[in-house]
Design an enzyme around this catalytic site. Structure first.
Site, short mmCIF file in Angstrom:
data_model
loop_
_atom_site.label_atom_id
_atom_site.label_comp_id
_atom_site.label_asym_id
_atom_site.label_seq_id
_atom_site.Cartn_x
_atom_site.Cartn_y
_atom_site.Cartn_z
N ASP A 220 0.84 -1.20 0.00
CA ASP A 220 0.00 0.00 0.00
C ASP A 220 0.88 1.25 0.00
OD1 ASP A 220 -2.38 1.77 0.77
OD2 ASP A 220 -3.28 -0.21 0.89
N SER B 6 -11.44 -1.42 -0.95
CA SER B 6 -10.20 -1.42 -0.16
C SER B 6 -10.50 -1.73 1.30
CB SER B 6 -9.52 -0.05 -0.23
OG SER B 6 -8.75 0.11 -1.39
N ASN C 29 -14.30 -0.40 -7.51
CA ASN C 29 -15.43 0.46 -7.11
C ASN C 29 -16.23 1.01 -8.28
OD1 ASN C 29 -14.33 0.09 -4.55
ND2 ASN C 29 -13.24 2.04 -4.58
N HIS D 73 -4.02 6.16 2.95
CA HIS D 73 -4.74 4.92 2.62
C HIS D 73 -4.14 3.72 3.36
CE1 HIS D 73 -5.98 1.44 0.12
NE2 HIS D 73 -7.04 2.16 -0.19
#
Length: 393
Positions: free
Chosen positions: A131, A317, A255, A164
């Protein structure tokens, strides 16, 4: 194969590479020839500084090269190697408003993680989080973070400059106790692998190197909350290598609110995750379809943020980190489980999701993750196996 000629041709590609950051993935078909090229590279890069821009992944026999094309290389060595683009890959989340203190997020409760903690808290399970890094100063993550690796700035701690990765880390294993946030597997150990920049963008080659690092460091499970629309041979190759090494990969589906989804979640070796909302319906933004193995909480999920803060985010996520955490709870009790067995147990123990108007259950894929049901099923499977072993011997 003339390795010196190979590297001379690559030097030409590197010198002609545009400044927009284009890269190519050069993969060898034969392990011995790759070893020869790797040895030559290690010697030449001491004298040729341009070759220090090249990165290597012995796990999939590949070099990652700054270049816009490789026509000369392919013309000369087409029989021993292949060349593909190194595209960008994006995170699967949308930030929302900031929040104050968070103690027990709704998603952690929705998958019944607190009820499962009497059986497992994920102790000793090593989770690789590919990430944007993590906030090592966050009080709720202080006891959950190992050193990991920074693929963008080698030798530096994988510090988060986006947020994130810290949000994912909080859902996975925050351990703030009564004064902070609790994640799904609060005693698991997180290994941040910083592959994404401050904009939340990474090259496929950085993901390959991240998975390679996880395999070399015997990580138990990898969380991958990102994806892209196109297939990548190199990415699929390294995913298969991790799978065969016994490492489960949990990946977000995307998404777009569509039937279908992104890679690497669509590779059969991963555990593909969609998102549900607070009403236990498949979230409007979540991709869906028969390939989805399980859904996790993904709407307005509060978790840790930069500068010791908290923030809500939505996306597959967030759903993926809930599922990875639940899997870590089980792996703490059943470390011998293969990635295939783990996927089957997650699918088998998932609870039905609520249908939106016009939806058919079969079109959605799996159900909603449930950590307590998962641990109970894992314990039953172990007892059954032990009884069979006693009966046979």
């Amino acid at each position: 194969m003339d390795y010196y000629v190979f590297w001379q041709l690559l030097l030409g590609e590197i010198s002609a590479a545009p400044k927009n950051g284009e890269r190519r993935i050069v993969t060898f078909k034969d392990a011995r020839q790759y070893a020869g090229a790797l040895s030559q590279w290690k010697q030449l890069k001491k004298k040729r500084p341009a070759l220090r821009k090249v990165q290597a992944s012995p796990l999939i026999r590949a070099f990652f090269v700054p270049a816009a094309g490789a026509a000369n290389l392919l013309n000369r060595f087409a029989d021993v190697l292949s060349v593909e683009e190194d595209p960008r890959i994006q995170l699967h989340a949308v930030p929302e408003e900031k929040k104050g203190t968070v103690v027990m997020p709704w998603g952690v409760k929705a998958i019944h993680a607190p009820q499962a903690w009497s059986r497992s808290t994920g102790v000793h399970v090593k989770i690789g989080v590919i990430d944007t890094g993590a906030d090592y100063r966050h009080p709720d993550l202080r006891h959950s973070l190992a050193s990991g690796i920074n693929l963008l700035y080698r030798g530096m701690l994988p510090l988060d400059d986006n947020g994130h990765g810290t949000h994912i880390a909080g859902t996975l294993a925050a351990a703030g106790g009564t004064h902070g946030m609790m994640g799904v597997a609060p005693r698991a150990l997180l290994y941040p692998v910083k592959a994404f920049d401050h904009n939340g963008s990474a090259y496929v080659s950085d993901i390959v190197l991240g998975i390679d690092w996880c395999v070399q460091n015997r990580i138990d499970i990898i969380n991958m909350s990102f994806g892209m629309k196109t297939r990548s041979k190199a990415l699929h190759n390294v995913v298969m290598k991790a799978y065969r090494a016994g490492i489960a990969i949990v990946a977000s589906s995307g998404n777009d609110g569509k039937r279908g989804g992104d890679y690497p979640a669509r590779y059969p070796e991963t555990i593909a995750v969609g998102a549900i909302d607070k009403r236990r319906r498949v979230a409007a933004f979540s991709n869906r379809g028969p390939y989805i193995d399980v859904y996790g909480p993904g709407e307005s999920v509060p978790s840790c943020w930069l500068r010791e803060g908290y923030k809500e985010m939505s996306g597959t996520s967030m759903a993926t980190s809930h599922v990875t955490g639940a899997a870590a709870l089980l792996l703490a009790l059943r470390p011998e489980l293969t990635p295939r067995e783990l996927k089957l147990l997650l699918r088998r123990t998932a609870a039905p999701v609520r249908l939106r108007k016009g939806q058919r259950r079969a079109s959605l894929g799996g159900g909603a993750a449930d950590a307590l049901r998962l641990l109970r099923a894992g314990a039953r499977a172990r007892r059954s196996r032990e009884r069979e072993s006693v009966a046979q011997g």
